[in-house]
Design an enzyme around this catalytic site. Sequence first.
Site, PDB file in Angstrom:
ATOM      1  N   GLU A 153     138.493 -28.675 161.493  1.00  0.00           N
ATOM      2  CA  GLU A 153     138.869 -27.449 162.193  1.00  0.00           C
ATOM      3  C   GLU A 153     139.330 -27.778 163.609  1.00  0.00           C
ATOM      4  O   GLU A 153     138.759 -28.659 164.256  1.00  0.00           O
ATOM      5  CB  GLU A 153     137.684 -26.479 162.227  1.00  0.00           C
ATOM      6  CG  GLU A 153     137.234 -26.055 160.831  1.00  0.00           C
ATOM      7  CD  GLU A 153     136.037 -25.099 160.842  1.00  0.00           C
ATOM      8  OE1 GLU A 153     135.554 -24.752 161.946  1.00  0.00           O
ATOM      9  OE2 GLU A 153     135.592 -24.702 159.752  1.00  0.00           O
ATOM     10  N   HIS A 193     137.222 -19.545 160.935  1.00  0.00           N
ATOM     11  CA  HIS A 193     135.782 -19.691 161.182  1.00  0.00           C
ATOM     12  C   HIS A 193     135.291 -18.517 162.036  1.00  0.00           C
ATOM     13  O   HIS A 193     134.641 -18.693 163.066  1.00  0.00           O
ATOM     14  CB  HIS A 193     135.472 -21.027 161.867  1.00  0.00           C
ATOM     15  CG  HIS A 193     134.060 -21.490 161.629  1.00  0.00           C
ATOM     16  ND1 HIS A 193     133.718 -22.801 161.444  1.00  0.00           N
ATOM     17  CD2 HIS A 193     132.895 -20.801 161.539  1.00  0.00           C
ATOM     18  CE1 HIS A 193     132.412 -22.920 161.261  1.00  0.00           C
ATOM     19  NE2 HIS A 193     131.893 -21.711 161.306  1.00  0.00           N
ATOM     20  N   ALA A 204     130.643 -20.615 154.360  1.00  0.00           N
ATOM     21  CA  ALA A 204     129.506 -21.459 154.725  1.00  0.00           C
ATOM     22  C   ALA A 204     129.979 -22.712 155.447  1.00  0.00           C
ATOM     23  O   ALA A 204     130.041 -22.751 156.669  1.00  0.00           O
ATOM     24  CB  ALA A 204     128.689 -21.800 153.481  1.00  0.00           C
ATOM     25  N   ARG A 205     130.357 -23.749 154.691  1.00  0.00           N
ATOM     26  CA  ARG A 205     130.856 -24.998 155.255  1.00  0.00           C
ATOM     27  C   ARG A 205     131.941 -25.543 154.339  1.00  0.00           C
ATOM     28  O   ARG A 205     131.770 -25.588 153.113  1.00  0.00           O
ATOM     29  CB  ARG A 205     129.728 -26.028 155.400  1.00  0.00           C
ATOM     30  CG  ARG A 205     128.708 -25.670 156.459  1.00  0.00           C
ATOM     31  CD  ARG A 205     129.270 -25.750 157.868  1.00  0.00           C
ATOM     32  NE  ARG A 205     128.322 -25.282 158.886  1.00  0.00           N
ATOM     33  CZ  ARG A 205     128.314 -24.079 159.418  1.00  0.00           C
ATOM     34  NH1 ARG A 205     129.215 -23.188 159.029  1.00  0.00           N
ATOM     35  NH2 ARG A 205     127.429 -23.738 160.324  1.00  0.00           N
ATOM     36  N   ILE A 219     122.007 -14.657 154.479  1.00  0.00           N
ATOM     37  CA  ILE A 219     123.381 -14.182 154.271  1.00  0.00           C
ATOM     38  C   ILE A 219     123.592 -13.827 152.808  1.00  0.00           C
ATOM     39  O   ILE A 219     124.139 -12.764 152.489  1.00  0.00           O
ATOM     40  CB  ILE A 219     124.392 -15.243 154.729  1.00  0.00           C
ATOM     41  CG1 ILE A 219     124.264 -15.483 156.230  1.00  0.00           C
ATOM     42  CG2 ILE A 219     125.816 -14.817 154.372  1.00  0.00           C
ATOM     43  CD1 ILE A 219     125.047 -16.676 156.738  1.00  0.00           C
ATOM     44  N   ASP A 234     136.945 -19.325 155.183  1.00  0.00           N
ATOM     45  CA  ASP A 234     136.726 -19.172 156.618  1.00  0.00           C
ATOM     46  C   ASP A 234     136.348 -20.503 157.269  1.00  0.00           C
ATOM     47  O   ASP A 234     136.285 -20.588 158.490  1.00  0.00           O
ATOM     48  CB  ASP A 234     135.603 -18.152 156.863  1.00  0.00           C
ATOM     49  CG  ASP A 234     135.408 -17.830 158.331  1.00  0.00           C
ATOM     50  OD1 ASP A 234     136.393 -17.445 158.986  1.00  0.00           O
ATOM     51  OD2 ASP A 234     134.264 -17.980 158.832  1.00  0.00           O
TER      52      ASP A 234
END
Length: 315
Positions: free
Chosen positions: A257, A276, A227-228, A152, A252
């Site tokens: 979540e 996400h 990413a996280r 990525i 994102d």
Amino acid sequence: MRSIFVDCNNQLAPVFARVLRPGDPPIAVNSEPFQSADLPRLLAGYDICLDDHSYMPTEVMAQCRGLRHIVFLGTGASSYMDVPALNGLGITVHTIKGYGDVAVAEHTMALVFACCRELARMDRAVRGGVWDPLESMQLKGKTLGLVGLGGIGREVARIARGIGMEVIAWNRSPRPDEGVPLVTLDDLLARADVISLHLALNDETRGLIDAKRLAQTKPGVILVNTARGALVDEAALLDALRSGHIRHAGLDVFHAEPLKPDHPLARMDNVTLTPHAAFRTLEASETLMRRAIDIAHRIVAALASEASGQRGHSI
């Protein structure tokens, strides 16, 4: 050997149906919402579970005695389950890499543009009857710092260079042949006008971007995370956003979540949020679902071959 896609949603259902091929093992599909406590009931009698980002708590999974494999639809299984603990229960967790590198990279750059040009903020204002053009930030000639240079990150670098950005990167392991200048993390934080995170989440990267490291960044820096969420200390992020040290964040991914509507991040004008969704393109979803089915197919075939061998040996 029985398989179930435990959390198929309305978007993935037609994709799943479209990529199925003759000869694939039968996979049951559950599209009804459920809580973690429902998993023992849903997974009863199944050996393989396809999981699209549902949490799999260890104490609950310990009750799913017949389950032997989880095929997680993505790379970040550790954000949704304790993989070593599940392995200890005899459950193997399979992840899928590389299926959405282009999709995530394009979403990353969309967030970079949105942050630098205040797109979401002006959209909300216009819809509310406020005509207030905001001064924004031009990207040509600015420095993009990539924290992580996997598939990525490399794709983000390619796109960013195409619009005239200087790209530098830090990676946990050397990647000298990727054509992107590698610098120390401290140097990257100090030099970058835009920082984009592209690391896997593990014990070494959790909370990597903490208050001390955020203080090393330029005042007015843009931070993007596809990413996280747990790569960033959330309290430190909120402080930096409130003070304006971080001009704008494009997020994102989050610590928990879905993000709750009353979360502080959801109330800040200098944050652009997506749910996400970076990997959600039709092309990436088709690749993802096909690879998940292929993993289930290989597991079933391997066990069938093993069982056949045992029968032959007994004869």
